[in-house]
Write an enzyme that holds these catalytic residues in place. Structure first.
Site, mmCIF file in Angstrom:
data_model
loop_
_atom_site.group_PDB
_atom_site.id
_atom_site.type_symbol
_atom_site.label_atom_id
_atom_site.label_comp_id
_atom_site.label_asym_id
_atom_site.label_seq_id
_atom_site.Cartn_x
_atom_site.Cartn_y
_atom_site.Cartn_z
ATOM 1 N N ASP A 182 -114.419 -26.253 102.167
ATOM 2 C CA ASP A 182 -113.231 -25.998 102.968
ATOM 3 C C ASP A 182 -112.465 -27.307 102.906
ATOM 4 O OD1 ASP A 182 -111.363 -26.018 105.098
ATOM 5 O OD2 ASP A 182 -112.443 -24.390 106.051
ATOM 6 N N HIS A 183 -111.411 -27.345 102.096
ATOM 7 C CA HIS A 183 -110.831 -28.665 101.794
ATOM 8 C C HIS A 183 -110.235 -29.344 103.028
ATOM 9 C CE1 HIS A 183 -106.941 -26.586 101.470
ATOM 10 N NE2 HIS A 183 -106.374 -27.767 101.561
ATOM 11 N N HIS A 245 -109.849 -22.760 107.522
ATOM 12 C CA HIS A 245 -109.282 -24.051 107.931
ATOM 13 C C HIS A 245 -109.036 -24.141 109.447
ATOM 14 C CE1 HIS A 245 -108.917 -24.254 103.705
ATOM 15 N NE2 HIS A 245 -107.721 -23.732 103.576
HETATM 16 C C1 BG6 Z 1 -105.371 -23.059 100.847
HETATM 17 C C2 BG6 Z 1 -104.679 -21.738 100.959
HETATM 18 O O1 BG6 Z 1 -106.731 -22.936 101.185
HETATM 19 O O2 BG6 Z 1 -104.758 -23.993 101.722
HETATM 20 C C3 BG6 Z 1 -103.194 -21.879 100.641
HETATM 21 O O3 BG6 Z 1 -105.263 -20.807 100.065
HETATM 22 C C4 BG6 Z 1 -102.576 -22.963 101.489
HETATM 23 O O4 BG6 Z 1 -102.494 -20.654 100.817
HETATM 24 C C5 BG6 Z 1 -103.399 -24.246 101.425
HETATM 25 O O5 BG6 Z 1 -101.265 -23.200 101.001
HETATM 26 C C6 BG6 Z 1 -102.896 -25.273 102.409
HETATM 27 O O6 BG6 Z 1 -103.536 -26.487 102.167
HETATM 28 P P1 BG6 Z 1 -102.857 -27.877 102.516
HETATM 29 O O7 BG6 Z 1 -103.895 -28.895 102.184
HETATM 30 O O8 BG6 Z 1 -101.626 -27.969 101.644
HETATM 31 O O9 BG6 Z 1 -102.500 -27.821 103.963
#
Ligand code: BG6
Length: 507
Positions: A182-183, A245
């Site tokens: 989960d980045h 997230h």
């Molecule tokens: C991803 C989603 O996990 O997270 C995307 O699949 C989204 O739809 C993205 O745009 C948002 O990540 P960040 O790091 O740009 O907030």
């Protein structure tokens, strides 16, 4: 420039990327590995083996990757020489034997033990098939070196599919070999949430229902679906952002202090929060969960298509590009405190932040002077951009009488000069190579998050009377979401800069 990651380097290893011709590999994974490499976080002997259906030679694959490395650098031949490629037909068992032979050749040629990290950056329908086939080729056995899997999101598309994916993975792998990414957990500012809470004596005593009136989490994006309409139309904001997230951030805001900063201790506390999420009753879903979809509009003078006009999207789609919801956490610390979370595409700005709203003073001594209910203290934890912390508090306006004004006390991460914040993927890849799963989701927490949202998804599918509201692209979503918050309170409308807020500040 300090690059603040681990001081130890992982053991020599090979990273095998499945789905290597895809976007994520080029845009995120290879650049992250490259940063780890140039900052000396990788051992001398390591290699990357890209694999996917596309037929490419090693050199063709290297050529494709070069354009995603930093533009200012000369092509780094030492790095590129560590990259190899092999095409694969995912369905065919023998192909995994061929993969195993190729890995053995690389082990001998490059003097690397059989430590393999398998990164699944493929369409989700391969998340059970590839690990199963790897196991048929005995590529899951750790007798001669570590074997780890990183599974990209989405982890399942429903509670049932997440459960069966866990069952299928756990047939051949131990939980500690499985890294569900989960980045958001790799973001420096998300990790700082734990430090803010547990390394400062002043916050924890007031971090509960006695002092906090509500918690608000916003994750807004100004982009739309950006060519991912085909995927997104089967997903929607609830599966794409909330299940993972946003709920992970709820977990870190709401959890009890872990006993130690260690993978299972932290994940255990997050799990307890997820277990305490009060299920939203079917009859309340329409009131407590607002879904929206962006419609065509003009943003800063430019005509912008609505979601239903995006390529890959069903012109009659009911997929939500916006969700706002209110829920409670049934435990000692949070009983009765509403949590409001919202996320959406094509909102006015890109911002993720957590707002802790404290209770107002019990007696409004200065009410005559202008202080009203809306000027309670707020602590804002900014995840991105302009990462930092902001405390809003009340001060006397200079002059006669007692006129009270709200002012800001702010800290911006960018003030810590000379520190380059590592990208989320850099941190997470390195952690996995070191065998540290702290910032990855555990199987049971992934299921618990699905367990909370599945009844909402089911109600949306089965009950046509629950509306999906349109909102013009470039606005803050359906105005019905403001009604979630009681009285004359409203969401904070954040701007790019942490200290600014207001409905129209990005114009
Ligand atoms: C991803 C989603 O996990 O997270 C995307 O699949 C989204 O739809 C993205 O745009 C948002 O990540 P960040 O790091 O740009 O907030």
């Amino acid at each position: 420039m300090i690059y603040p990651l681990k001081t130890k380097t992982p053991e020599p290893h090979i990273i095998v990327i499945f789905g290597a011709s895809g976007d994520l590999t080029k845009r995120k994974l290879i650049p992250a590995i490259y940063q780890l490499f140039i900052n000396n976080h990788l051992p001398e002997n390591f290699a990357i083996l890209g694999t996917s259906r596309t037929k490419l030679s090693d050199d063709e694959f290297r050529g494709r990757i070069t354009e995603f490395l930093p533009a200012t650098d000369e092509p780094n031949s030492e790095f590129l020489n560590k990259i190899y490629y092999q095409s694969i037909d995912y369905d065919v068992n023998e192909e995994y034997i061929r993969l195993k032979d190729r890995l053995s050749d690389l082990n001998i040629k490059l003097n690397i033990p059989a430590n393999y990290l398998f990164y699944l950056s493929t369409p989700p329908n391969l998340y059970d098939l590839i690990p199963e086939r790897l196991a048929i080729a005995n590529l899951h056995l750790q007798t001669d070196g570590f074997k780890r899997l990183i599974i990209e999101k989405p982890f399942g598309n429903s509670l049932n599919s997440a459960k069966s994916l866990n069952v299928s993975l756990l047939k051949n792998y131990e939980e500690n070999q499985i890294y569900r990414i989960d980045h958001y957990l790799g973001k420096e500012s998300v990790q700082n949430l734990m430090v803010t809470r547990f390394a400062n004596g002043i916050y924890e005593p007031v971090w509960n229902r006695n002092f906090i009136s509500r918690v608000e989490i916003t994750s807004a994006e100004s982009l739309g679906v950006e060519g991912r309409g085909g995927y997104y139309d089967h997903s929607g904001a609830m599966r794409d952002m909330v299940q993972n997230h946003l709920l992970q951030m709820v977990g870190l805001v709401a959890m009890e202090p872990p006993v130690v900063i260690e993978a299972n201790a932290i994940r255990h506390e997050v799990m307890k929060v997820f277990q305490s999420l009060q299920p939203i009753k079917p009859e309340d879903i329409g009131k407590q969960v607002i879904r929206g979809q962006y419609t065509a509009s003009t943003i800063k003078g430019v005509a912008t298509a609505g979601y239903r006009e995006e390529p890959g999207v069903d012109p009659a789609s009911h997929t939500e590009t916006y969700v706002a919801m209110k829920f409670f956490i049934d435990n000692w610390r949070w009983a009765g405190v509403p949590f409001f979370i919202r996320t959406g595409k094509k909102l006015p700005t890109r911002v993720t932040e957590i707002v802790i709203e404290f209770k107002p003073t019990p007696h409004h001594l200065f009410a005559q002077g202008g202080l009203d209910q809306n000027t309670s203290n707020q602590l804002i934890i900014r995840i991105q951009p302009d990462e930092g912390l902001l405390l809003k508090f009340n001060m006397k306006e200079p002059g006669a009488g007692f006129k009270v004004n709200q002012v800001n006390m702010d800290f911006h991460y960018s003030d810590l000069a000379n520190v380059k914040l590592p990208a989320a993927y850099e941190r997470l890849l390195l952690d996995c190579l070191m065998g540290d799963a702290t910032l990855y989701s555990r199987g049971d927490t992934a299921e618990a998050a699905w367990n909370f949202i599945q009844p909402i998804l089911d109600a949306w599918t089965n009950d046509p009377s629950i509306p999906i509201y349109g909102y013009p692209a470039g606005t803050w979503g359906p105005y019905e979401s403001d009604n979630l918050i009681e009285g004359d309170m409203t969401w904070r409308y954040p701007c790019k800069n942490l200290s600014d807020d207001g409905l129209y500040c990005e114009l």
